[in-house]
Each structure stands twice: as structure tokens, then as C-alpha cells.
Design an enzyme around this catalytic site. Structure first.
Site, PDB file in Angstrom:
ATOM      1  N   ARG A  22      -2.192  -6.760  -2.838  1.00 41.95           N
ATOM      2  CA  ARG A  22      -2.107  -7.902  -1.925  1.00 41.95           C
ATOM      3  C   ARG A  22      -3.203  -7.746  -0.852  1.00 41.95           C
ATOM      4  NH1 ARG A  22       3.577  -9.795   0.013  1.00 41.95           N
ATOM      5  NH2 ARG A  22       2.478 -11.778  -0.145  1.00 41.95           N
ATOM      6  N   ALA A  51       4.443  -7.047   5.939  1.00 43.19           N
ATOM      7  CA  ALA A  51       3.289  -6.165   6.126  1.00 43.19           C
ATOM      8  C   ALA A  51       3.654  -4.680   6.343  1.00 43.19           C
ATOM      9  CB  ALA A  51       2.422  -6.709   7.270  1.00 43.19           C
ATOM     10  N   ASP A 107       0.567 -10.626   9.427  1.00 42.89           N
ATOM     11  CA  ASP A 107       0.037  -9.774   8.360  1.00 42.89           C
ATOM     12  C   ASP A 107      -1.271  -9.128   8.774  1.00 42.89           C
ATOM     13  OD1 ASP A 107       1.886 -11.803   6.898  1.00 42.89           O
ATOM     14  OD2 ASP A 107       1.666 -10.023   5.638  1.00 42.89           O
TER      15      ASP A 107
HETATM   16  O1  MRU Z   1       4.534 -12.707   1.441  1.00 43.09           O
HETATM   17  P1  MRU Z   1       5.368 -11.875   2.383  1.00 43.09           P
HETATM   18  O2  MRU Z   1       6.822 -12.105   2.239  1.00 43.09           O
HETATM   19  O3  MRU Z   1       4.984 -10.419   2.293  1.00 43.09           O
HETATM   20  O4  MRU Z   1       4.939 -12.388   3.825  1.00 43.09           O
HETATM   21  C1  MRU Z   1       5.529 -11.775   4.950  1.00 43.09           C
HETATM   22  C2  MRU Z   1       5.092 -12.344   6.251  1.00 43.09           C
HETATM   23  O5  MRU Z   1       4.285 -13.238   6.322  1.00 43.09           O
HETATM   24  C3  MRU Z   1       5.629 -11.675   7.491  1.00 43.09           C
HETATM   25  O6  MRU Z   1       5.776 -12.598   8.515  1.00 43.09           O
HETATM   26  C4  MRU Z   1       4.657 -10.581   7.946  1.00 43.09           C
HETATM   27  O7  MRU Z   1       4.326  -9.738   6.880  1.00 43.09           O
HETATM   28  C5  MRU Z   1       5.227  -9.769   9.058  1.00 43.09           C
HETATM   29  S1  MRU Z   1       6.576  -8.758   8.533  1.00 43.09           S
HETATM   30  C6  MRU Z   1       7.061  -7.827   9.860  1.00 43.09           C
END
Ligand code: MRU
Length: 356
Positions: A91, A50, A239
Site C-alpha cells: 500500500r 496507517a 495516512d
Molecule cells: O484504507 P484504510 O482503511 O487503511 O484507511 C484508513 C484511514 O484512512 C485512516 O483514517 C488512517 O489510516 C488513520 S488510522 C489511525
């Protein structure tokens, strides 16, 4: 850290990203010279997590206007909106994306009547501030979270909420790095995190490089290691966190939370305030991204499912707040009831970040 997730190249006026789809096999940096390639990098998970998505999108806007011939306020406004709209469509779940793009849109609107070159410079400064703030935020999350860990403890984590997901040391993993720096000898169990394997490919990679003990497990091993009494706490990122403390994070987090509850293992969520969306009351309102079926039907060795099979592939799930023992933010640690504690932290007098 001994790698850079996101870097602004001043000479080229371009964004350089560590291509996370190539890890752990290859360390390849990709240079994005237009906003469309930044959007594509976000969509294809070359940059993910995120906070990192937010930082990349902010620079995506800068890349968009940097080389343009727009020479007045109105045309820069149009170009910023065009780039931001395309980046916003990549996204839907991580609220940091929209938060960062809103800051960029606001920046241009605060510069009505200012020469075009000055507006472009202001946009670059804003993206750099977002990145610098993220770095500081990670450090503060690490400090608040490390206080919750005792020497010799073992942490289970899901997905990757580390340096690869931010411009600093991460969120969940910032806590681990900080505790490690304090000499607490923390060990991590990393869920592999099907289907894209962020735990195996990214978390195991960055922890091992940092010299932190890490044991990789299949997602379906989490229950067993908890039952064996080997996990002292779970720490994950987020997220998007709703006002009531419901947490959207990588698919599988909800299952881990239920398991942690069943085994009386505390589950901590580490997240910057930019991931907290006080405009929505509960997790029901969080849009959940669905990704392509091939993430599940095609493994690295080829097809793993029949061609005609129907697939459901949500990239995130929502963990109800009742399973969350604490939310670790840069402003402090929130406890239940979250509607009150998050609101109180949001009103805390907060010194603006000092950026270089
Ligand atoms: O699909 P992604 O790899 O972007 O998903 C990432 C996550 O779910 C993380 O746990 C979240 O973004 C926190 S990152 C500090």
C-alpha cells in the site's frame, strides 16, 4: 479495548491479526506464519489503518526471518530486504509502512558481526518497540486531543482511526475515548465511508462496544448534519501529513473538510509523528493508492453497477492544510502555519519511549 488488533504469538513465532474484512459480523483471528501472508493481509485490508499497517509490517519482517535457516549477517540482511520489499509494495499512501520497514532494515544493519540468532532477537525487539510506542502514542494523542473537547460535544469522524487502526486506542478515536473517560459525554457521528465502509463496519462497531454513543450516517448526510448545527468538530486520522500540513486520509475526507469549513466547524487531524512525512513539502507529492473497481461495483448483495462501466477508485484524498484547524500529535498540538509548528514539534526534546 476488549479485542486485540495485532498480537505476536511467541510460542508459534507468528503474527495474529483480527481479520477486519469479517467485521462486524464475525470476530475471526488470522495467524500469519510467513511474510507473504502478512503482505496479503495488508493488501486485502484484513489489517488496515496507517499505524496498524506499520506495526504489522514490522512483525512481517520478523516472521520472515524467524524460521529461516539464514545463519550469518549477510544472509539475514538479504532476507530482511526481501521481506521488506514485498511488504513495502502492498500500500503506497500510509507512510507508517515505510517508516516501520526502515526501522527494521536499520536494526539489522546495526548488528553487523553479531550471531544470527541475536540479530533475529533484535528484530523481534524492534517490532515489539514499534508496537509498544504506538500504544503510548495513542494515549498521548488522546490526552492532547481531549483538551480540545467540551462536555456534551458531538464529533463527526470519517473512516476508522480507532483501536482497529492501531495497537492502542487509535488516533481520532483516542481523543473520543479519552474525553469519554474524563466524563465529557461525547457523541460521535460516523460517516459510513464508501466504498469499503470502515465507518459503518469498524468505527460504529468499536465505539458501540466501548459504550460510546454513535450515530451512523451515509457519507452524503454529513453536510445536512452540519447544517442542522449538530456537529461541534470533525476529527479524522491521517495516512500521511506533508511538511506544509496537507493531509492524506481516506477518500472523502477532503469533502468533509470543505463542508466543515463552509459550516465553520473546526476540523482536527489526529496523527502520530510516524505519519508525518517532513521529507515532502506538500500533499502533491503523496502517492495515492488506487484500488480495484469491484470495491465500487460489487456490494454485499451483489453487483451494483453494469459490468462494463469505467471506475475510478482512489482510496485516499489530500486535504489542503488551510482546512485543517489543528494537527494533534503525541508531541503536542500543531497549529497553522504547519511548516513551522510541525518543524518545531519535530525538534522538541522527546524522551525515548519506555517499553516493557
Ligand atoms: O484504507 P484504510 O482503511 O487503511 O484507511 C484508513 C484511514 O484512512 C485512516 O483514517 C488512517 O489510516 C488513520 S488510522 C489511525
Amino acid at each position: 479495548m476488549n479485542f486485540t488488533t495485532i498480537r505476536w504469538d511467541h510460542d508459534e513465532g507468528a503474527l495474529v491479526l483480527l481479520d477486519q474484512t469479517r467485521l462486524p459480523g464475525e470476530i475471526i483471528y488470522e495467524t500469519c506464519r510467513d511474510f507473504q501472508s502478512v503482505a496479503e493481509a495488508i493488501r486485502r485490508l484484513k489489517v488496515r489503518g496507517a499505524p496498524a499497517i506499520g506495526v504489522a509490517a514490522a512483525f512481517g519482517v520478523v516472521v520472515g526471518v524467524q524460521h529461516s535457516r539464514a545463519d550469518d549477517y549477510a544472509s539475514i540482511c538479504r532476507e530482511v530486504d526481501e521481506a521488506a520489499d514485498v511488504l513495502a509494495a502492498t500500500r503506497p499512501t500510509a507512510v507508517n509502512l515505510f517508516w516501520a520497514l526502515d526501522r527494521m532494515r536499520r536494526t539489522v544493519r546495526e548488528h553487523r558481526g553479531v550471531p544470527a540468532e541475536d540479530i533475529k532477537r533484535a528484530l523481534l525487539r524492534e517490532a515489539q518497540s514499534i508496537q509498544a510506542e504506538d500504544e503510548t502514542t495513542c494515549r498521548l494523542i488522546g490526552e492532547h486531543g481531549a483538551a480540545l473537547l467540551r462536555p456534551g460535544q458531538t464529533v463527526l469522524t470519517h473512516c476508522n482511526a480507532g483501536a482497529l487502526a492501531t495497537s492502542g486506542t487509535g488516533t481520532a478515536l483516542a481523543v473520543v475515548y479519552q474525553a469519554h473517560d474524563e466524563g465529557k459525554r461525547i457523541h460521535v457521528f460516523a460517516d459510513e465511508t464508501r466504498p469499503v465502509l470502515q465507518g459503518a463496519r469498524l468505527t460504529a462497531w468499536e465505539l458501540a462496544r466501548a459504550g460510546i454513543g454513535v450515530t451512523l450516517i451515509c457519507d452524503n448526510t454529513a453536510a445536512q448534519v452540519m447544517k442542522e448545527g449538530r456537529i461541534d468538530c470533525v476529527i479524522v486520522g491521517a495516512d500521511r501529513v506533508a511538511a506544509n500540513g496537507d493531509v492524506a486520509n481516506k477518500i472523502g475526507t477532503y469533502g468533509v473538510a470543505v463542508l466543515a469549513d463552509a459550516h465553520e466547524v473546526p476540523l482536527y487531524v489526529a496523527a502520530p509523528f510516524s505519519s508525518i512525512d517532513l521529507s515532502i513539502a506538500s500533499g502533491h507529492e503523496i502517492p495515492i493508492e488506487e484500488r480495484e473497481a469491484t470495491e465500487i461495483t460489487q456490494g454485499p448483495g451483489g453487483r451494483t453497477a453494469p459490468e462494463e462501466v469505467e471506475v475510478y477508485n482512489p482510496a485516499f484524498d489530500v486535504t489542503p492544510a488551510r482546512y485543517v484547524s489543528a494537527i494533534i500529535t503525541e508531541r503536542g498540538v500543531a497549529r497553522q502555519p504547519y511548516a513551522e509548528s510541525l518543524d518545531a514539534l519535530s525538534h522538541k526534546v522527546w524522551e525515548p519511549y519506555v517499553t516493557g
